[in-house]
Scaffold this motif. Sequence first.
Motif, PDB file in Angstrom:
ATOM      1  N   LEU A  42       0.825  -1.205   0.000  1.00 23.13           N
ATOM      2  CA  LEU A  42       0.000   0.000   0.000  1.00 23.13           C
ATOM      3  C   LEU A  42       0.864   1.262   0.000  1.00 23.13           C
ATOM      4  O   LEU A  42       0.549   2.239  -0.682  1.00 23.13           O
ATOM      5  CB  LEU A  42      -0.927  -0.016   1.223  1.00 23.13           C
ATOM      6  CG  LEU A  42      -2.043  -1.056   1.214  1.00 23.13           C
ATOM      7  CD1 LEU A  42      -2.810  -1.016   2.518  1.00 23.13           C
ATOM      8  CD2 LEU A  42      -2.981  -0.838   0.040  1.00 23.13           C
ATOM      9  N   THR A  45       2.222   1.755  -3.395  1.00 25.09           N
ATOM     10  CA  THR A  45       1.190   2.112  -4.375  1.00 25.09           C
ATOM     11  C   THR A  45       0.752   3.551  -4.235  1.00 25.09           C
ATOM     12  O   THR A  45       0.602   4.278  -5.225  1.00 25.09           O
ATOM     13  CB  THR A  45      -0.020   1.170  -4.221  1.00 25.09           C
ATOM     14  OG1 THR A  45       0.414  -0.176  -4.391  1.00 25.09           O
ATOM     15  CG2 THR A  45      -1.094   1.494  -5.251  1.00 25.09           C
ATOM     16  N   TYR A  46       0.568   4.023  -3.011  1.00 25.02           N
ATOM     17  CA  TYR A  46      -0.034   5.339  -2.802  1.00 25.02           C
ATOM     18  C   TYR A  46       0.927   6.353  -2.209  1.00 25.02           C
ATOM     19  O   TYR A  46       0.567   7.519  -2.058  1.00 25.02           O
ATOM     20  CB  TYR A  46      -1.248   5.213  -1.870  1.00 25.02           C
ATOM     21  CG  TYR A  46      -2.356   4.387  -2.464  1.00 25.02           C
ATOM     22  CD1 TYR A  46      -3.171   4.898  -3.462  1.00 25.02           C
ATOM     23  CD2 TYR A  46      -2.570   3.081  -2.032  1.00 25.02           C
ATOM     24  CE1 TYR A  46      -4.177   4.131  -4.009  1.00 25.02           C
ATOM     25  CE2 TYR A  46      -3.577   2.311  -2.569  1.00 25.02           C
ATOM     26  CZ  TYR A  46      -4.377   2.847  -3.564  1.00 25.02           C
ATOM     27  OH  TYR A  46      -5.378   2.092  -4.108  1.00 25.02           O
ATOM     28  N   LYS A  79     -10.169   4.649   7.424  1.00 24.92           N
ATOM     29  CA  LYS A  79     -10.255   5.062   6.017  1.00 24.92           C
ATOM     30  C   LYS A  79      -9.298   6.225   5.755  1.00 24.92           C
ATOM     31  O   LYS A  79      -9.236   7.175   6.513  1.00 24.92           O
ATOM     32  CB  LYS A  79     -11.687   5.469   5.698  1.00 24.92           C
ATOM     33  CG  LYS A  79     -11.897   5.889   4.253  1.00 24.92           C
ATOM     34  CD  LYS A  79     -13.348   6.265   4.019  1.00 24.92           C
ATOM     35  CE  LYS A  79     -13.576   6.718   2.592  1.00 24.92           C
ATOM     36  NZ  LYS A  79     -14.969   7.108   2.346  1.00 24.92           N
ATOM     37  N   THR A  81      -7.585   8.749   2.446  1.00 25.54           N
ATOM     38  CA  THR A  81      -7.800   9.227   1.082  1.00 25.54           C
ATOM     39  C   THR A  81      -6.464   9.681   0.499  1.00 25.54           C
ATOM     40  O   THR A  81      -5.698  10.393   1.163  1.00 25.54           O
ATOM     41  CB  THR A  81      -8.802  10.393   1.068  1.00 25.54           C
ATOM     42  OG1 THR A  81     -10.033   9.941   1.632  1.00 25.54           O
ATOM     43  CG2 THR A  81      -9.037  10.873  -0.357  1.00 25.54           C
ATOM     44  N   SER A  91      -8.137   7.925  -4.481  1.00 23.84           N
ATOM     45  CA  SER A  91      -8.405   6.593  -3.933  1.00 23.84           C
ATOM     46  C   SER A  91      -8.728   6.718  -2.452  1.00 23.84           C
ATOM     47  O   SER A  91      -8.026   7.406  -1.707  1.00 23.84           O
ATOM     48  CB  SER A  91      -7.199   5.671  -4.122  1.00 23.84           C
ATOM     49  OG  SER A  91      -6.862   5.561  -5.489  1.00 23.84           O
ATOM     50  N   ASP A  92      -9.800   6.034  -2.089  1.00 23.90           N
ATOM     51  CA  ASP A  92     -10.164   5.881  -0.682  1.00 23.90           C
ATOM     52  C   ASP A  92      -9.829   4.444  -0.288  1.00 23.90           C
ATOM     53  O   ASP A  92     -10.408   3.489  -0.826  1.00 23.90           O
ATOM     54  CB  ASP A  92     -11.648   6.147  -0.443  1.00 23.90           C
ATOM     55  CG  ASP A  92     -12.011   7.594  -0.747  1.00 23.90           C
ATOM     56  OD1 ASP A  92     -11.126   8.452  -0.613  1.00 23.90           O
ATOM     57  OD2 ASP A  92     -13.164   7.844  -1.135  1.00 23.90           O
ATOM     58  N   VAL A  93      -8.902   4.274   0.646  1.00 25.61           N
ATOM     59  CA  VAL A  93      -8.409   2.952   1.034  1.00 25.61           C
ATOM     60  C   VAL A  93      -8.852   2.666   2.466  1.00 25.61           C
ATOM     61  O   VAL A  93      -8.721   3.515   3.344  1.00 25.61           O
ATOM     62  CB  VAL A  93      -6.874   2.878   0.926  1.00 25.61           C
ATOM     63  CG1 VAL A  93      -6.385   1.471   1.247  1.00 25.61           C
ATOM     64  CG2 VAL A  93      -6.423   3.291  -0.463  1.00 25.61           C
ATOM     65  N   GLN A 115      -9.949  -2.586   0.604  1.00 27.46           N
ATOM     66  CA  GLN A 115     -10.883  -2.023  -0.375  1.00 27.46           C
ATOM     67  C   GLN A 115     -10.350  -0.673  -0.847  1.00 27.46           C
ATOM     68  O   GLN A 115     -10.049   0.206  -0.026  1.00 27.46           O
ATOM     69  CB  GLN A 115     -12.286  -1.877   0.224  1.00 27.46           C
ATOM     70  CG  GLN A 115     -12.938  -3.195   0.581  1.00 27.46           C
ATOM     71  CD  GLN A 115     -14.408  -3.056   0.909  1.00 27.46           C
ATOM     72  OE1 GLN A 115     -15.228  -3.845   0.502  1.00 27.46           O
ATOM     73  NE2 GLN A 115     -14.745  -2.028   1.655  1.00 27.46           N
ATOM     74  N   GLU A 116     -10.260  -0.554  -2.164  1.00 30.38           N
ATOM     75  CA  GLU A 116      -9.753   0.674  -2.774  1.00 30.38           C
ATOM     76  C   GLU A 116     -10.842   1.218  -3.700  1.00 30.38           C
ATOM     77  O   GLU A 116     -11.225   0.557  -4.666  1.00 30.38           O
ATOM     78  CB  GLU A 116      -8.491   0.391  -3.585  1.00 30.38           C
ATOM     79  CG  GLU A 116      -7.408  -0.339  -2.812  1.00 30.38           C
ATOM     80  CD  GLU A 116      -6.338  -0.866  -3.723  1.00 30.38           C
ATOM     81  OE1 GLU A 116      -5.485  -0.070  -4.156  1.00 30.38           O
ATOM     82  OE2 GLU A 116      -6.375  -2.085  -4.023  1.00 30.38           O
ATOM     83  N   VAL A 118     -11.439   3.805  -6.360  1.00 29.92           N
ATOM     84  CA  VAL A 118     -10.646   4.637  -7.270  1.00 29.92           C
ATOM     85  C   VAL A 118     -11.585   5.481  -8.109  1.00 29.92           C
ATOM     86  O   VAL A 118     -12.510   4.957  -8.761  1.00 29.92           O
ATOM     87  CB  VAL A 118      -9.748   3.767  -8.158  1.00 29.92           C
ATOM     88  CG1 VAL A 118      -8.921   4.643  -9.086  1.00 29.92           C
ATOM     89  CG2 VAL A 118      -8.841   2.891  -7.299  1.00 29.92           C
TER      90      VAL A 118
END
Length: 778
Positions: A42, A45-46, A79, A81, A91-93, A115-116, A118
């Motif tokens: 994660l 990725t972000y 959560k 963002t 993206s909200d992860v 849960q992503e 996008v």
Amino acid sequence: MEQGFTAWYRTRFSVRLGVPRSAGEDRSRLIRAIVWSVRDWLEDTYGKDASPYSVEYLNAMFWPKRYWNSWEMGGDLPKMTFVSTLRHARSDVQGTACSIRGADGEIETWACRVQERVMVMDPDESLRRFPRMWRTDIALSEPDDGAARHARSLVMDIAVSYRDERSGFGVAQDVPDPRPPRLLRFLIDNERLICECSSVPLTMMDLTATAQSAAPDAEGVGGVAQDGTRSRISAHDLWDIVSDPKRDVPLAVVGIDAGTRRPLIDVGALHDMLFPDMMVCVPRDMRAIGEIRRVFDARMPGSSPRADAVRVYAAHPAFPACDDDPDEDPKLARLITSELGRHPSVTRAQIDAYRSLTRSVADAADTDNTDTRTDGTTWRDAIWPPTDGTRTRDAATLLLRDLLEERMPDMTVDVDSILRVRNRHEETAKSVRFERQLKESANRIERLERQTERERAAYDDRIRDLEKDNDRLSRRQNQMDEERDLLERSMMRLRADKIALKGRANKAERELRAMTAQHRTAEVAPNGNGVTGGPGVTGMRTMADQNEDAQIIALLNDDNRRLEHEAREYERRMGELTRKNEQLRQRIMARVAGSGVAAELEAARGLLSAKLPAKLVSNSRVSNSRYDQDIVRFYETLYPDRISVHDNAWRTLRECVTKPSLVWQAMQLICTAVYDIYSTGQGSGNPGDRFRTYPDVGGFELAENEGQQTHRDAKFMRLRQIEDHGRTLLMEPHLRIGNREDDASLRVYFAWNPDTGRIVIGAIGRHLENYTTRTRKR
């Protein structure tokens, strides 16, 4: 899979620690290593291209360590963002994890879900793209085979799916390319983890077959050696892998084009698309493929791959032993034919035909002005390799992928299933606790019932013993009462005899005085000759009479002294009997108080009210007196420490015509309210005012004393005097209701004895005569 989600990727393999320790430590360390691999994925990725607006959400270390530590035991990630300026996406992860523990407290099953959500935000596009929800499920469960369990490895399932949130006007995002998720690469690159499939490390899933045996070296295991990114393997070792019944994944042997000397399909694209759900083997050259065919046919005729085809060997093969000739054994021939049919081959002609078909579809799509995709490639590029040699999707790889997906097992463990199992376990635990509580309650009730039975039996025994003692003491008290009555009658006779003797003595004394006076007169008076009388016959008779009278007086005095002595002796014995009677009463009260009956009497007293029981409700002049006596006797038995009923009260009760309900209420008030008033301060203050403050007094009043005219009359006051334990009491206080001679009127006269601490009831029924009622009875 949840409704509405489209499966994109699914795989299963085993995972274990590189340096095993104890079983419990292995499990926790294994889960921790997997959790931190997810974190690295994660963050990679972000975290690289996040905009400055999302830096504050990264919290320096992406998520605080406390969240990841709780995630290992089963928790939630908050959560977060992230806004990517490079990919024009937001993206909200959000993540969650849960686990199931065994009886020993160790984690048996663990699953997590990331849960992503996008959202593409390209300002150059005129149409809005629907948000896409990506869901990555990871699950760890116990293996089914004992060998893997002994090796302390767990089965890992990874499933990736997506769903477009369609709302309003817009278009969906591009269909994602079928390829392994980047998370898999982070798990494989984790030095603390060993990921395997059929006991083969995932790093060795891409094989190159050689014509000679590969010697083991420091980088290989057995006959397998590393050759760049591929693992070199001999034909014999390849057969061992192909025929291994424990192999969990298919194995594809790709043929070589005789003209170009290159594989029939793009092996790298095939490996990237199907990794790690399929092992891919490519012969090194034509000589290697010839060696493979020779070895395979020697072991199982018809099992070798063709040089111009791609043969897919299914998982868990079951090649029969060829000890006999199949031509002579029809059953063996059928088994061989059936097993070889499980391992299909795709020839070059079929691959070319499929490519031609897909090229026609691509040409039609390009003709309809849909040649350009959103990622800049054409539909032709998507299904046919470009001539410049760049890697893209091949129609043959899609064909093999479709063939593989039909054989992929479904994911049996995920967050939802664990939550359902945990909920069932919680419900089961609640049921077990409830049943245990019910059982404990039933056992407690049973113990209480047994204890109650024992106490009831002991209570009955105590009651019988007390009844026997009461009967014995009652008989003794009756004997003492009879002896006391006998002594009283004897004393009354002695008093009468004493009075009679005193009367006789007084009479004799008067006669003696009279005779003495006559004698003296006779001595001084002249006789018949005129001379004063001297001693003669009359004088002699008088002296004899005097002597006789003196003797009589002496006898009477002796009798008087004897009677007085007997009277004093009777009084002494009467006092002793009175003291013994009081001692017996005190012993009875002490026995009652010490045996627990006092508490039971208090409990029984608490159940009484001012209302008469239904069975005693009566209003008949014939039966009222009998019921009234029963009521008074009942209260005397129930309150022996508070009241005492005098003999005079029983005599007045025989003439009482008051209805029993009033007598019941009066006795209840005497034993409760009136007793409280006189036992506290002995009736000080105004008893009448204090009596009116008590509940259930009804129409009764408490009169403290009689009037002044009645006090001046000694006869009226003697009617109110009673004897109790050697003490003379005056029963002026009384309860009253009504003023007529009927069944609705009642008077209860009583006195307070401070020596015994009890109320002595002296009269019940009619009004005692006083100055006002001297002309009537009531």
